[in-house]
Design a protein around this motif. Structure first.
Motif, short mmCIF file in Angstrom:
data_model
loop_
_atom_site.label_atom_id
_atom_site.label_comp_id
_atom_site.label_asym_id
_atom_site.label_seq_id
_atom_site.Cartn_x
_atom_site.Cartn_y
_atom_site.Cartn_z
N THR A 128 64.67 41.05 47.45
CA THR A 128 64.53 39.67 48.06
C THR A 128 63.01 39.37 47.76
OG1 THR A 128 64.75 38.31 49.83
CG2 THR A 128 64.00 40.55 50.32
N SER A 129 62.45 38.28 48.78
CA SER A 129 61.10 38.04 48.75
C SER A 129 60.45 38.61 49.96
CB SER A 129 60.84 36.62 48.69
OG SER A 129 59.70 36.03 48.43
N TYR A 130 59.18 38.21 50.28
CA TYR A 130 58.58 38.65 51.17
C TYR A 130 59.21 38.66 52.85
CZ TYR A 130 56.70 33.82 51.83
OH TYR A 130 56.65 32.44 52.07
N GLU B 124 67.50 49.24 68.72
CA GLU B 124 67.50 50.26 69.76
C GLU B 124 67.75 51.52 69.02
OE1 GLU B 124 69.24 46.62 71.50
OE2 GLU B 124 69.14 47.41 69.88
N ASN B 125 68.07 51.85 67.87
CA ASN B 125 68.42 52.99 67.27
C ASN B 125 67.16 53.50 66.47
OD1 ASN B 125 71.30 53.10 67.70
ND2 ASN B 125 71.58 51.87 66.04
N GLY B 126 66.06 52.73 66.40
CA GLY B 126 64.88 53.00 65.60
C GLY B 126 64.90 52.62 64.35
N ASP B 127 66.00 52.03 63.90
CA ASP B 127 65.97 51.31 62.43
C ASP B 127 65.09 50.03 62.60
OD1 ASP B 127 67.59 53.53 61.56
OD2 ASP B 127 69.42 52.39 62.05
N ALA B 128 64.60 49.61 61.25
CA ALA B 128 63.86 48.37 61.16
C ALA B 128 64.69 47.63 60.26
CB ALA B 128 62.48 48.56 60.74
N TYR B 129 64.86 46.09 60.68
CA TYR B 129 65.48 44.94 59.91
C TYR B 129 64.31 44.09 59.52
CZ TYR B 129 69.87 47.56 60.99
OH TYR B 129 71.06 48.49 60.92
N GLY B 130 64.36 43.78 58.30
CA GLY B 130 63.49 42.78 57.70
C GLY B 130 64.24 41.49 57.10
N PHE B 131 63.60 40.46 57.39
CA PHE B 131 64.40 39.04 57.33
C PHE B 131 63.42 38.32 56.40
CE2 PHE B 131 65.98 40.82 60.95
CZ PHE B 131 67.49 40.10 61.17
N SER B 132 64.14 37.99 55.15
CA SER B 132 63.27 37.29 54.23
C SER B 132 63.76 35.76 54.07
CB SER B 132 63.17 37.82 52.89
OG SER B 132 62.60 37.03 51.83
N GLY B 133 63.02 34.79 54.14
CA GLY B 133 63.55 33.34 53.65
C GLY B 133 63.50 32.99 52.15
N ALA B 134 62.89 33.82 51.41
CA ALA B 134 62.99 33.79 49.85
C ALA B 134 62.32 32.36 49.57
CB ALA B 134 64.18 34.00 49.41
N ILE B 135 61.07 31.88 50.30
CA ILE B 135 60.55 30.45 50.27
C ILE B 135 59.19 30.74 49.32
CG2 ILE B 135 62.00 29.62 51.94
CD1 ILE B 135 59.28 29.82 53.60
N ALA B 136 58.65 31.66 48.42
CA ALA B 136 57.42 31.69 47.91
C ALA B 136 57.35 30.62 47.03
CB ALA B 136 57.39 33.18 47.15
N LYS C 80 63.60 33.67 43.23
CA LYS C 80 64.69 33.57 42.58
C LYS C 80 65.82 34.33 43.39
CE LYS C 80 63.04 31.29 39.00
NZ LYS C 80 63.36 29.70 38.81
N LYS C 81 65.22 35.19 44.05
CA LYS C 81 66.11 35.94 44.96
C LYS C 81 66.46 35.43 46.30
CE LYS C 81 65.23 39.26 42.15
NZ LYS C 81 64.71 40.37 42.34
N PRO C 82 67.70 35.85 46.92
CA PRO C 82 68.35 35.17 47.98
C PRO C 82 67.65 35.47 49.29
CG PRO C 82 69.45 37.12 47.34
CD PRO C 82 68.44 37.00 46.15
N SER C 83 67.68 34.66 50.04
CA SER C 83 67.14 34.89 51.60
C SER C 83 68.26 35.98 52.19
CB SER C 83 67.35 33.79 52.11
OG SER C 83 66.86 33.82 53.74
N TYR D 189 71.68 49.34 51.61
CA TYR D 189 71.86 48.20 52.48
C TYR D 189 71.14 46.80 52.15
CZ TYR D 189 71.85 45.59 56.81
OH TYR D 189 72.06 44.45 57.63
N PHE D 190 71.81 45.89 51.87
CA PHE D 190 71.59 44.57 51.69
C PHE D 190 72.48 43.54 52.18
CE2 PHE D 190 70.56 40.85 48.71
CZ PHE D 190 69.31 40.94 48.78
N PHE D 191 71.94 42.53 52.95
CA PHE D 191 72.64 41.55 53.86
C PHE D 191 72.18 40.37 53.08
CE2 PHE D 191 73.49 39.58 58.18
CZ PHE D 191 74.85 38.79 57.62
N ASN D 192 73.11 39.69 52.09
CA ASN D 192 72.76 38.27 51.45
C ASN D 192 73.23 37.31 52.46
OD1 ASN D 192 72.62 36.14 49.84
ND2 ASN D 192 73.11 37.24 48.15
#
Length: 408
Positions: free
Chosen positions: A234-236, A249-261, A270-273, A289-292
Motif C-alpha cells: 500500500t502507500s504511506y 492492547e496485545n502490543g501489535d501495531a496496525y497501520g492505516f494508509s489512504g493511498a493518496i500520494a 496505484k495500491k489500495p487504501s 496480514y493485509f486488510f483491503n
C-alpha cells in the motif's frame, strides 16, 4: 477534468477533518487537585473569527444538553491551535506558521474548573505524541534544510528536556526527503511513519515513490534511529498532521494508509487504501496480514483513524469524486476479523469532523466524535461493534475542533 477531480479529492483529504488534535492520556496521575475520581470533558470550538483560535469549554456529560461559546469558555489566542493530553494535563499548542509559538498547559482544580498551569515558547511542530511521561514533538522541513528537529517535553513539568535531529534526505535515501506523518509509542520504542516527498519548493508534497510504506524506528529516550520498516503493498501510513499507526492492547501495531500520494498535484497511488500490521516484538510488516479497506468499502479511501479498543477503529472515509460523488462517510472496522461497517444515524452532510484524535467512551466500546453540519454541531457517540451513532450534546456558537477529557 480528471486532474481537477483528483486535486479536489486530495485537497479534501487534507482539509476536511479539523487539525486541532488531541491524544488519549497515558497516565493515571492527577495533577489538578484532590482526586475525586470524576472526569470532565474538554471541548474546543472555533467561531471562525480572524485572529481567534478556539474556545475551551468544559462539561460533565456530552451525551445530552447543549453548550455555547457565547460568554463561556477560555478563549485561545492565535489562528491555529492544536491539542494533546498527557499526564492528566491539557496542552494547547499555537501553530506559529514556521515561527515559535506558545504552549499553554491547563489542568482541572479540585472543583473541576479548567485553570492555566503554565505557558512557554516552543518551535512550531508537525508531529506531537505522548511517549512515556513526555510529549514528543517533531518539526519537519519540507524545503531548505533537511534536518528534522525532535523535542522531548516533560508533560508533568511542561519543560523541554531534550532534543535530537534527523536528516530527512538521508533517512529517505531515494533522492527525496522523509516527512513524518506522526509518531506512535510501540512498546519501549517510537515508531514514526513517513511519506517520501520531493520538497524544496517544487511540488513539495509530490513524490515519485507513491506506493511504498515506511516506518522509522527510534529508541527512547535517546531517539537514535534503529531501523526503517518497509513494505510495498500500500502507500504511506497516515497523512500530513494525521496519525496512521496505532498499538493495540496485545502490543501489535496496525497501520492505516489512504493511498493518496500525488505527483504534480495528480493522484498517482496505484495500491489500495488498506491496513497493515507489525506484530509485537518484531520490526517487520506481517506479510500474512493485509486488510483491503478500499475493496471492502466499495472504492472509498481512509482519511483519518481513531482507535476505540480491542481492534475496533473509527474511520473517516472519502469517496472518489468521479465514482461516488466524493461522499464523506464514517465507518467502523474490526482489524482482527477484517470486517467493515458504515456508521448509521450519521448526518447526511458533514462539514467537518474531529475524527483524527477522539476519545473512547467510559465503557471502552464507542468513539466520541464532534460532527459539524450545515444544520448545527453535535457530539456523537459511535458504537465500535454496530456502527450505530447516537447524537448527544449540541455545541453552539462555533464548530467543534477537538474533544478530550481530564480527571480531577
Amino acid at each position: 477534468m480528471k486532474k481537477n477531480s483528483t486535486l479536489a479529492l486530495f485537497a479534501a483529504f487534507i482539509a476536511f477533518t479539523t487539525f486541532s488534535c488531541s491524544s488519549d492520556d497515558k497516565s493515571e496521575e492527577n495533577t489538578g487537585g484532590s482526586d475525586t475520581g470524576k472526569t470532565k470533558y474538554i471541548i474546543t470550538a472555533t467561531t471562525g473569527a480572524t485572529g481567534v483560535a478556539d474556545y475551551l469549554l468544559t462539561a460533565d456529560d456530552v451525551s445530552t444538553g447543549s453548550i455555547t461559546t457565547v460568554g463561556n469558555g477560555i478563549e485561545q489566542d492565535g489562528t491555529y491551535r492544536y491539542y494533546i493530553t498527557a499526564e492528566n494535563n491539557f496542552f494547547s499548542l499555537l501553530y506559529g506558521q514556521g515561527n515559535p509559538g506558545a504552549v499553554t498547559t491547563y489542568n482541572l482544580n479540585a472543583s473541576g474548573n479548567l485553570v492555566k498551569k503554565s505557558n512557554f515558547q516552543a518551535e512550531t511542530v508537525h508531529v506531537f505524541a505522548a511517549v512515556n511521561s513526555d510529549i514528543l514533538t517533531v518539526k519537519v522541513p519540507r524545503s531548505g534544510a533537511s534536518i528534522a528537529s525532535m523535542y522531548k517535553i516533560d508533560a508533568k513539568e511542561s519543560l523541554i528536556k531534550g532534543e535530537a535531529q534527523q536528516d530527512t534526505k538521508v533517512l529517505a535515501g531515494n533522492g527525496e526527503r522523509a516527512f513524518f506523518t506522526w509518531a506512535t509509542q510501540v512498546g519501549d520504542k517510537v515508531y514514526m511513519p513517513y511519506m517520501s516527498i520531493k520538497g524544496d519548493g517544487v511540488d513539495n508534497f509530490g513524490t515519485v515513490n507513491p506506493d511504498s510504506t515506511w516506518v522509522a524506528v527510534y529508541n527512547y529516550p535517546e531517539l537514535k534511529l534503529q531501523k526503517v520498516i518497509k513494505d510495498n503493498r500500500t502507500s504511506y501510513l497516515g497523512a500530513y498532521f494525521t496519525k496512521g499507526l496505532f498499538q493495540d492492547e496485545n502490543g501489535d501495531a496496525y497501520g492505516f494508509s489512504g493511498a493518496i500520494a500525488t505527483s504534480n498535484s495528480v493522484l498517482v497511488s496505484k495500491k489500495p487504501s488498506a491496513v497493515v500490521r507489525i506484530k509485537k516484538g518484531t520490526t517487520e510488516f506481517d506479510q500474512s496480514y493485509f486488510f483491503n479497506v478500499e475493496e471492502k468499502s466499495g472504492g472509498y479511501k481512509i482519511s483519518s483513524t481513531s482507535y476505540i479498543s480491542n481492534g475496533k477503529f473509527l474511520l473517516l472515509m472519502y469517496g472518489n469524486a468521479g465514482k461516488n460523488n466524493g461522499a464523506v462517510k464514517l465507518a467502523v472496522v474490526d482489524v482482527y476479523n477484517q470486517t467493515f461497517k458504515w456508521a448509521t444515524n450519521v448526518p447526511e452532510t458533514l462539514t467537518s469532523a474531529t475524527s483524527r484524535y477522539n476519545i473512547t467512551s467510559e465503557d471502552g466500546n464507542s468513539a466520541i466524535i464532534g460532527i459539524n453540519t450545515p444544520e448545527g454541531n453535535w457530539i456523537y457517540t459511535v458504537n465500535g461493534t454496530t456502527g450505530a451513532a447516537t447524537r448527544g450534546m449540541k455545541v453552539e456558537g462555533g464548530q467543534i475542533t477537538a474533544i478530550q477529557k481530564l480527571k480531577y
